[in-house]
Design a protein around this motif. Structure first.
Motif, short mmCIF file in Angstrom:
data_model
loop_
_atom_site.label_atom_id
_atom_site.label_comp_id
_atom_site.label_asym_id
_atom_site.label_seq_id
_atom_site.Cartn_x
_atom_site.Cartn_y
_atom_site.Cartn_z
N SER A 1 0.80 -1.21 0.00
CA SER A 1 0.00 0.00 0.00
C SER A 1 0.84 1.27 0.00
CB SER A 1 -0.93 0.01 1.23
OG SER A 1 -0.16 -0.04 2.43
N LEU A 2 2.13 1.14 0.34
CA LEU A 2 3.00 2.31 0.40
C LEU A 2 3.67 2.61 -0.94
CD1 LEU A 2 4.83 1.70 3.80
CD2 LEU A 2 2.95 3.28 3.36
N LYS A 3 3.55 1.69 -1.91
CA LYS A 3 4.29 1.86 -3.16
C LYS A 3 3.95 3.17 -3.86
CE LYS A 3 5.33 -2.93 -4.38
NZ LYS A 3 5.23 -3.98 -5.40
N VAL A 4 2.67 3.45 -4.02
CA VAL A 4 2.26 4.65 -4.73
C VAL A 4 2.56 5.90 -3.93
CG1 VAL A 4 0.31 5.87 -5.77
CG2 VAL A 4 0.45 3.37 -5.94
N ARG A 5 2.26 5.87 -2.63
CA ARG A 5 2.48 7.04 -1.80
C ARG A 5 3.96 7.32 -1.56
NH1 ARG A 5 -0.91 6.22 3.53
NH2 ARG A 5 -0.20 4.07 3.20
N ALA A 6 4.77 6.27 -1.47
CA ALA A 6 6.19 6.45 -1.16
C ALA A 6 6.90 7.22 -2.26
CB ALA A 6 6.86 5.09 -0.96
N MET A 7 6.58 6.93 -3.52
CA MET A 7 7.25 7.60 -4.61
C MET A 7 6.89 9.08 -4.68
SD MET A 7 9.20 5.35 -5.93
CE MET A 7 9.41 4.70 -4.27
N GLY A 8 5.76 9.46 -4.09
CA GLY A 8 5.35 10.86 -4.11
C GLY A 8 5.99 11.70 -3.04
N ILE A 9 6.64 11.07 -2.08
CA ILE A 9 7.25 11.83 -0.98
C ILE A 9 8.78 11.81 -1.05
CG2 ILE A 9 5.29 11.41 0.54
CD1 ILE A 9 6.94 9.27 1.94
N VAL A 10 9.32 11.40 -2.20
CA VAL A 10 10.78 11.39 -2.34
C VAL A 10 11.33 12.81 -2.24
CG1 VAL A 10 12.67 10.94 -3.94
CG2 VAL A 10 10.87 9.26 -3.67
N GLY A 11 10.73 13.74 -3.00
CA GLY A 11 11.19 15.12 -2.98
C GLY A 11 11.12 15.76 -1.61
N PRO A 12 9.94 15.72 -0.94
CA PRO A 12 9.87 16.27 0.42
C PRO A 12 10.82 15.61 1.40
CG PRO A 12 7.67 15.98 -0.49
CD PRO A 12 8.61 15.34 -1.44
N SER A 13 11.04 14.30 1.25
CA SER A 13 11.96 13.60 2.15
C SER A 13 13.39 14.12 1.99
CB SER A 13 11.92 12.10 1.88
OG SER A 13 10.65 11.56 2.12
N LEU A 14 13.79 14.37 0.75
CA LEU A 14 15.13 14.89 0.51
C LEU A 14 15.28 16.33 1.03
CD1 LEU A 14 15.70 13.46 -3.08
CD2 LEU A 14 16.92 12.79 -1.01
N SER A 15 14.23 17.13 0.85
CA SER A 15 14.27 18.50 1.38
C SER A 15 14.40 18.49 2.91
CB SER A 15 13.00 19.25 0.98
OG SER A 15 12.89 19.34 -0.43
N LEU A 16 13.63 17.59 3.55
CA LEU A 16 13.72 17.45 5.00
C LEU A 16 15.10 16.96 5.42
CD1 LEU A 16 12.23 17.54 7.73
CD2 LEU A 16 11.50 15.18 7.31
N CYS A 17 15.67 16.08 4.61
CA CYS A 17 17.01 15.55 4.90
C CYS A 17 18.04 16.68 4.94
CB CYS A 17 17.38 14.51 3.84
SG CYS A 17 19.14 14.11 3.75
N TRP A 18 18.05 17.53 3.92
CA TRP A 18 19.00 18.64 3.88
C TRP A 18 18.77 19.60 5.03
CZ3 TRP A 18 23.29 19.31 0.95
CH2 TRP A 18 23.44 18.50 -0.17
N THR A 19 17.50 19.91 5.31
CA THR A 19 17.17 20.86 6.36
C THR A 19 17.63 20.36 7.73
OG1 THR A 19 15.22 21.60 5.11
CG2 THR A 19 15.30 22.14 7.46
N LEU A 20 17.36 19.10 8.03
CA LEU A 20 17.74 18.54 9.34
C LEU A 20 19.25 18.48 9.51
CD1 LEU A 20 15.15 15.62 9.79
CD2 LEU A 20 15.19 17.84 10.95
N GLN A 21 19.96 18.08 8.46
CA GLN A 21 21.41 17.99 8.57
C GLN A 21 22.05 19.37 8.71
OE1 GLN A 21 22.98 15.00 8.94
NE2 GLN A 21 20.87 14.24 8.92
N MET A 22 21.51 20.36 8.00
CA MET A 22 22.04 21.72 8.12
C MET A 22 21.78 22.28 9.52
SD MET A 22 21.11 23.30 4.36
CE MET A 22 22.01 24.81 4.61
N ALA A 23 20.63 21.95 10.10
CA ALA A 23 20.33 22.42 11.45
C ALA A 23 21.16 21.67 12.49
CB ALA A 23 18.84 22.23 11.73
N MET A 24 21.36 20.37 12.29
CA MET A 24 22.08 19.56 13.26
C MET A 24 23.54 19.98 13.40
SD MET A 24 22.53 15.42 13.33
CE MET A 24 20.76 15.21 13.44
#
Length: 312
Positions: A118-141
Motif C-alpha cells: 500500500s505504500l508503493k504509490v504514496r512512497a514515490m510521491g514523498i521522495v522530494g519532500p523527504s530529501l528536502s527534509l534531509c538537507w534541512t535537518l542535517q544543516m540544522a544539526m
C-alpha cells in the motif's frame, strides 16, 4: 616536507580526484538519460542528491592535500567555518540519502501481498519532500560547527582551542562534547540500522524469488542467476558503506573524547568519511550503465529482475 606528509597529501589528492571523476561520470549518465528521453524513476532523484552530497564531502580533500604539502597553509575565518560545516552536512546527507534509497527500493520490490504494497504509490510521491527534509535537518544539526570553528591565524582570547591542519575548533567543554557526541552518533546509528534493515529485506525478497523460479535457473547453470547477482551487488554496497561509516563514527567519537588534537586521527577520520563517496559512484555505475543491455521478455521472472535493476 617529510615522507609522512607527502604520503598523506598524495592519498587525499588521489582519493579526491578519483571520487570527483566517478561522481561526474554518474551525473553524466543522468544527463544522457534525460536527453535520450528515458523516463526517470523517483529513486533517480535520491541518487542525484547523493551524488551532490558526495561532491561536497570530497571537496574537503582539497584543503587537506594542500595542508599536507604546505606546512604554512591556513584557511581564513569564514572559509574555515564553511569548509568544516558543509563537509559535515554533506556527510550527513550522503548517509541519509543512502538509507532513503535502500528504503524506497525495498518498498518498490515488495510483493503485492505484503504489508508494504500500500505504500508503493504514496512512497514515490514523498521522495522530494523527504530529501528536502534531509538537507534541512542535517544543516540544522551541524549548525554548532559554525559557532565553534575559527581560523588559526586570528588572535582571539580563547583558552580552550584545538588546532587542526588548517583550521581550529573551540573546545566547549566535556559536557557539551558528550551531548553533541550522543546526538551525532544516534543520528548515524539510526540511519545505518535503517539501511541495513532495508537491504536485508531486499535480499530476503530476492532469495524467495530465486526459490520460486529455481527450475528456470537450472537451464542457466553456467552463469549466476539474476537474483544472485543483485544480492551480491546489494551486499557489496551495504558492506562497504557500513564498514567505512562505522570506522568514521569510531574515529569521530575518539576525537570528541580527546582533550588534545591528534593529527593522525583527524586525517584518518576525513579519509574514512570520503571513502564511500569516492567509491560509491563506481558501484552505482554498474547498474545505470547496464540498463541498456537488459532485455525484458514476457516472462514474469525476467521482467522482475529487469525492473529491480532499473530501480536500483
Amino acid at each position: 616536507m617529510n615522507s609522512r606528509d607527502l604520503a598523506v597529501g598524495v592519498f587525499f589528492m588521489s582519493q579526491t580526484a578519483l571520487g570527483m571523476l566517478g561522481n561526474s561520470a554518474l551525473l553524466c549518465c543522468f544527463i544522457i538519460a534525460d536527453f535520450s528521453g528515458i523516463r526517470a524513476k523517483p529513486t533517480d532523484l535520491i541518487v542525484k542528491h547523493l551524488t551532490w552530497a558526495n561532491f561536497i564531502v570530497l571537496c574537503k580533500g582539497i584543503p587537506e592535500s594542500i595542508a599536507a604539502f604546505s606546512q604554512t597553509y591556513y584557511v581564513d575565518y569564514v572559509s574555515c567555518k564553511l569548509v568544516l560545516y558543509f563537509h559535515r552536512v554533506g556527510r550527513g546527507v550522503s548517509l541519509v540519502s543512502t538509507s532513503l534509497l535502500s528504503v524506497f527500493q525495498a518498498i518498490t520490490i515488495s510483493p503485492s501481498n505484503s504489508m508494504w504494497a500500500s505504500l508503493k504509490v504514496r512512497a514515490m510521491g514523498i521522495v522530494g519532500p523527504s530529501l528536502s527534509l534531509c538537507w534541512t535537518l542535517q544543516m540544522a544539526m551541524y549548525a554548532y560547527v559554525l559557532v565553534y570553528t575559527t581560523d588559526i591565524k586570528g588572535e582571539r582570547n580563547i583558552t580552550r582551542i584545538r588546532f587542526f591542519e588548517y583550521c581550529a575548533v573551540v573546545n566547549p567543554g566535556r559536557p557539551i562534547n558528550i551531548l553533541t557526541l550522543i546526538l551525532l552518533t544516534s543520528n548515524d546509528v539510526m540511519f545505518l540500522g535503517l539501511m541495513m534493515w532495508a537491504s536485508g529485506y531486499m535480499v530476503f525478497i530476492l532469495l524467495k524469488h530465486k526459490q520460486r523460479v529455481k527450475h528456470i535457473h537450472r537451464s542457466q547453470s553456467l552463469r549466476s542467476s539474476p537474483e544472485t547477482r543483485a544480492t551480491q551487488s546489494i551486499l557489496t554496497l551495504v558492506s562497504s558503506f557500513v564498514l567505512f561509516y562505522v570506522i568514521s563514527i569510531v574515529l569521530t567519537s575518539y576525537m570528541f573524547a580527546l582533550e588534545a588534537t591528534s593529527r593522525w586521527v583527524s586525517n584518518a577520520g576525513v579519509a574514512m568519511a570520503a571513502c564511500f563517496p569516492a567509491f560509491c559512484p563506481f558501484l552505482l555505475l554498474r547498474h545505470y550503465t547496464s540498463i541498456s543491455r537488459i532485455c525484458c521478455p514476457s516472462s514474469y521472472q525476467t521482467t522482475f529482475y529487469a525492473c529491480f535493476v532499473r530501480e536500483l
